[in-house]
Design a protein around this motif. Sequence first.
Motif, PDB file in Angstrom:
ATOM      1  N   HIS A  71       1.023  -1.187   0.011  1.00  0.00           N
ATOM      2  CA  HIS A  71       0.060  -0.001   0.063  1.00  0.00           C
ATOM      3  C   HIS A  71       0.872   1.208  -0.110  1.00  0.00           C
ATOM      4  CE1 HIS A  71      -3.542   2.289   2.081  1.00  0.00           C
ATOM      5  NE2 HIS A  71      -3.472   2.351   0.702  1.00  0.00           N
ATOM      6  N   ARG A  72       1.873   1.308   0.958  1.00  0.00           N
ATOM      7  CA  ARG A  72       2.877   2.539   1.019  1.00  0.00           C
ATOM      8  C   ARG A  72       3.462   2.701  -0.321  1.00  0.00           C
ATOM      9  NH1 ARG A  72       5.458   0.997   4.921  1.00  0.00           N
ATOM     10  NH2 ARG A  72       7.461  -0.173   4.159  1.00  0.00           N
ATOM     11  N   LEU A  73       4.352   1.666  -0.782  1.00  0.00           N
ATOM     12  CA  LEU A  73       4.762   1.850  -2.250  1.00  0.00           C
ATOM     13  C   LEU A  73       3.770   2.099  -3.392  1.00  0.00           C
ATOM     14  CD1 LEU A  73       7.565  -0.897  -1.933  1.00  0.00           C
ATOM     15  CD2 LEU A  73       7.806   1.453  -1.825  1.00  0.00           C
ATOM     16  N   MET A  74       2.762   1.521  -3.399  1.00  0.00           N
ATOM     17  CA  MET A  74       1.732   1.935  -4.576  1.00  0.00           C
ATOM     18  C   MET A  74       1.448   3.420  -4.458  1.00  0.00           C
ATOM     19  SD  MET A  74      -0.568  -1.473  -4.784  1.00  0.00           S
ATOM     20  CE  MET A  74      -1.349  -0.931  -6.499  1.00  0.00           C
ATOM     21  N   LEU A  75       1.289   3.906  -3.390  1.00  0.00           N
ATOM     22  CA  LEU A  75       0.791   5.500  -3.312  1.00  0.00           C
ATOM     23  C   LEU A  75       2.091   6.096  -3.351  1.00  0.00           C
ATOM     24  CD1 LEU A  75      -1.323   5.451   0.122  1.00  0.00           C
ATOM     25  CD2 LEU A  75      -2.029   5.934  -2.074  1.00  0.00           C
ATOM     26  N   ARG A  76       3.164   5.763  -2.982  1.00  0.00           N
ATOM     27  CA  ARG A  76       4.420   6.590  -3.201  1.00  0.00           C
ATOM     28  C   ARG A  76       4.721   6.599  -4.564  1.00  0.00           C
ATOM     29  NH1 ARG A  76       9.585   5.844  -0.494  1.00  0.00           N
ATOM     30  NH2 ARG A  76       9.694   7.685  -1.813  1.00  0.00           N
ATOM     31  N   ALA A  77       4.567   5.515  -5.375  1.00  0.00           N
ATOM     32  CA  ALA A  77       5.125   5.277  -6.679  1.00  0.00           C
ATOM     33  C   ALA A  77       3.874   6.120  -7.734  1.00  0.00           C
ATOM     34  CB  ALA A  77       5.398   4.062  -7.036  1.00  0.00           C
ATOM     35  N   GLY A  78       3.116   6.690  -7.166  1.00  0.00           N
ATOM     36  CA  GLY A  78       1.982   7.138  -8.059  1.00  0.00           C
ATOM     37  C   GLY A  78       1.116   6.241  -8.547  1.00  0.00           C
ATOM     38  N   MET A  79       0.919   4.975  -8.254  1.00  0.00           N
ATOM     39  CA  MET A  79       0.240   4.023  -9.027  1.00  0.00           C
ATOM     40  C   MET A  79      -1.347   4.112  -8.676  1.00  0.00           C
ATOM     41  SD  MET A  79       2.641   0.517  -8.171  1.00  0.00           S
ATOM     42  CE  MET A  79       1.483  -0.331  -9.167  1.00  0.00           C
ATOM     43  N   LEU A  80      -1.797   4.539  -7.859  1.00  0.00           N
ATOM     44  CA  LEU A  80      -3.204   4.733  -7.328  1.00  0.00           C
ATOM     45  C   LEU A  80      -3.376   5.801  -6.536  1.00  0.00           C
ATOM     46  CD1 LEU A  80      -3.464   3.509  -4.526  1.00  0.00           C
ATOM     47  CD2 LEU A  80      -3.665   1.211  -5.586  1.00  0.00           C
ATOM     48  N   ARG A  81      -4.684   6.149  -6.314  1.00  0.00           N
ATOM     49  CA  ARG A  81      -5.042   7.346  -5.334  1.00  0.00           C
ATOM     50  C   ARG A  81      -6.502   6.766  -4.685  1.00  0.00           C
ATOM     51  NH1 ARG A  81      -5.221  12.534  -3.753  1.00  0.00           N
ATOM     52  NH2 ARG A  81      -7.022  13.633  -3.529  1.00  0.00           N
ATOM     53  N   GLN A  82      -6.605   7.000  -3.410  1.00  0.00           N
ATOM     54  CA  GLN A  82      -7.748   6.577  -2.768  1.00  0.00           C
ATOM     55  C   GLN A  82      -8.671   7.636  -3.039  1.00  0.00           C
ATOM     56  OE1 GLN A  82      -7.526   4.722   1.200  1.00  0.00           O
ATOM     57  NE2 GLN A  82      -9.188   6.159   1.709  1.00  0.00           N
ATOM     58  N   GLU A  83     -10.077   7.091  -3.610  1.00  0.00           N
ATOM     59  CA  GLU A  83     -11.353   8.034  -3.700  1.00  0.00           C
ATOM     60  C   GLU A  83     -12.215   8.076  -2.681  1.00  0.00           C
ATOM     61  OE1 GLU A  83     -11.292  10.203  -5.898  1.00  0.00           O
ATOM     62  OE2 GLU A  83      -9.236   9.693  -6.841  1.00  0.00           O
ATOM     63  N   ALA A  84     -12.067   6.829  -2.025  1.00  0.00           N
ATOM     64  CA  ALA A  84     -13.123   6.702  -0.716  1.00  0.00           C
ATOM     65  C   ALA A  84     -12.575   5.435  -0.033  1.00  0.00           C
ATOM     66  CB  ALA A  84     -14.750   6.387  -1.357  1.00  0.00           C
ATOM     67  N   ALA A  85     -13.186   4.961   1.011  1.00  0.00           N
ATOM     68  CA  ALA A  85     -12.629   3.689   1.565  1.00  0.00           C
ATOM     69  C   ALA A  85     -12.656   2.628   0.866  1.00  0.00           C
ATOM     70  CB  ALA A  85     -13.292   3.614   3.089  1.00  0.00           C
ATOM     71  N   GLY A  86     -11.516   1.950   0.612  1.00  0.00           N
ATOM     72  CA  GLY A  86     -11.173   0.722  -0.182  1.00  0.00           C
ATOM     73  C   GLY A  86     -11.702   1.018  -1.550  1.00  0.00           C
ATOM     74  N   ILE A  87     -11.844   2.112  -2.182  1.00  0.00           N
ATOM     75  CA  ILE A  87     -12.008   2.384  -3.706  1.00  0.00           C
ATOM     76  C   ILE A  87     -10.943   3.331  -4.106  1.00  0.00           C
ATOM     77  CG2 ILE A  87     -13.862   3.419  -5.309  1.00  0.00           C
ATOM     78  CD1 ILE A  87     -16.111   2.810  -3.289  1.00  0.00           C
ATOM     79  N   TYR A  88     -10.229   2.722  -5.322  1.00  0.00           N
ATOM     80  CA  TYR A  88      -9.264   3.495  -5.670  1.00  0.00           C
ATOM     81  C   TYR A  88      -9.173   3.798  -7.228  1.00  0.00           C
ATOM     82  CZ  TYR A  88      -6.976   1.960  -1.475  1.00  0.00           C
ATOM     83  OH  TYR A  88      -6.700   1.815   0.001  1.00  0.00           O
ATOM     84  N   ALA A  89      -8.908   5.031  -7.397  1.00  0.00           N
ATOM     85  CA  ALA A  89      -8.472   5.412  -8.848  1.00  0.00           C
ATOM     86  C   ALA A  89      -7.089   4.599  -9.324  1.00  0.00           C
ATOM     87  CB  ALA A  89      -8.456   6.896  -9.102  1.00  0.00           C
ATOM     88  N   TRP A  90      -7.126   3.896 -10.387  1.00  0.00           N
ATOM     89  CA  TRP A  90      -5.804   3.436 -10.992  1.00  0.00           C
ATOM     90  C   TRP A  90      -5.168   4.602 -11.745  1.00  0.00           C
ATOM     91  CZ3 TRP A  90      -3.464  -1.328  -9.588  1.00  0.00           C
ATOM     92  CH2 TRP A  90      -4.204  -1.867  -8.810  1.00  0.00           C
ATOM     93  N   LEU A  91      -3.851   4.937 -11.263  1.00  0.00           N
ATOM     94  CA  LEU A  91      -3.415   5.975 -12.347  1.00  0.00           C
ATOM     95  C   LEU A  91      -2.471   5.279 -13.165  1.00  0.00           C
ATOM     96  CD1 LEU A  91      -2.159   8.356  -9.472  1.00  0.00           C
ATOM     97  CD2 LEU A  91      -4.293   8.325 -10.745  1.00  0.00           C
ATOM     98  N   PRO A  92      -1.868   5.929 -14.320  1.00  0.00           N
ATOM     99  CA  PRO A  92      -1.310   5.361 -15.437  1.00  0.00           C
ATOM    100  C   PRO A  92      -0.237   4.125 -15.123  1.00  0.00           C
ATOM    101  CG  PRO A  92      -1.555   7.584 -15.738  1.00  0.00           C
ATOM    102  CD  PRO A  92      -1.777   7.572 -14.403  1.00  0.00           C
ATOM    103  N   LEU A  93       0.678   4.406 -14.137  1.00  0.00           N
ATOM    104  CA  LEU A  93       1.604   3.471 -13.887  1.00  0.00           C
ATOM    105  C   LEU A  93       1.056   2.221 -13.372  1.00  0.00           C
ATOM    106  CD1 LEU A  93       4.953   3.468 -13.810  1.00  0.00           C
ATOM    107  CD2 LEU A  93       4.601   3.503 -11.538  1.00  0.00           C
ATOM    108  N   GLY A  94       0.278   2.543 -12.232  1.00  0.00           N
ATOM    109  CA  GLY A  94      -0.588   1.253 -11.809  1.00  0.00           C
ATOM    110  C   GLY A  94      -1.532   0.571 -12.856  1.00  0.00           C
TER     111      GLY A  94
END
Length: 439
Positions: free
Chosen positions: A23-46
């Motif tokens: 979770h830490r590395l996915m957020l730091r690496a710009g792979m995703l962004r949390q939009e709500a609890a347990g719901i994520y937007a997948w950014l281009p790298l992810g």
Amino acid sequence: MRLSRFFLPILKENPKEAEIVSHRLMLRAGMLRQEAAGIYAWLPLGFRVLKKIEQIVREEQDRAGAIELLMPTLQLADLWRESGRYDAYGPEMLRIADRHKRELLYGPTNEEMITEIFRSYVKSYKNLPLNLYHIQWKFRDEQRPRFGVMRGREFLMKDAYSFDLDEAGARKSYNKMFVAYLRTFARMGLQAIPMRAETGPIGGDLSHEFIVLAETGESGVFCDRDVLSLPVPSADTDYDGDLTPIIKQWTSLYAATEDVHDAARFEQEVPEARRVNTRGIEVGQIFYFGTKYSDSMKALVAGPNGAETPIHGGSYGVGVSRLVGAIIEACHDDAGIKWPEAVAPFRVALLNLKQGASETDAACEQLYRDLAAKGVDVLYDDTDQRPGGKFATADLIGIPWQVMVGPRSLADGKVELKQRCNGERELLSLADAVARLTS
């Protein structure tokens, strides 16, 4: 792709909400962004990683004879009432109503819908066996979503459903998926161990979870250490042949989740030196549930004697989005992610260590063109960031190969090639670097 034109929102600090490494590395690496609890937007790298994983899953399902379709995310409540699961499933099911007051649900799984599709079209045993699958978003309203994509509420899943005339045929279909799963996870660089497991709300009396050993896993697991060295079936495995020897090889050694663990049997069958008791991450699960759904939903076919008989079914799930986190848990170091090549967002990170200098710019452009022409996915760091920052970014996002182009090595006609998985480095000419990266 040039990094100057790519959307890669790197975080310098560890996010406070991230409890585990993935979770830490996915957020730091710009792979995703949390939009709500347990719901994520997948950014281009992810998203690139997600699609690589999805394609491997698809290829191995196709190889095993499953046929892809696509079912909707919303399902009619009446279908689930037929099977008896609408009220039994629990609060994890998101129940909704449309403007016409029709009761719907956001599908957590698709046994009912695929059974309804099957019974509408298949009437004879001559059309069996049949295995249908799709890769679709699911929703389960977890009470405490945590650990990023490892326990989210919205997730991408491959679910397949087999239909057979009898139990013998259904077990053959089960064995095909068992072997396909061994191959699927191995291709992603994971060692996933099939373990006897509870069937839960899916039903039935036969199930295996495929578990990646990791201290951060949710499940307690017990197994014989020798299962870790068993050979994965090859790509030329005959899925229409007898797969029983492969299944016996993988199931004869003790391996079970804590839900079905038999402590006495474990101690009796496994020498102390070979006992493994750790935690693991579930990345897939397969079920044989017999006539559970065909009985309640009247999925019948005419048998060889003309009499109608309920089909025997199985279901087979792979957590596609969860796999992104599981791979990171298994493949990382203090600097960041270490992607296996098969699922990496890019194969090569090209680092211009003196952006704006004519010689390094020209060498990088040549390498970028040559690698792209040979079909290699390259992320070209053409930003004005200092070399140290470029090294840190490349290590964080985990691209398997780094090509470093700096004035000093270039004066000798060389570039430096670094392998992310082990840190090995070597100096090569531009032509030799291209040859190495395309071999």
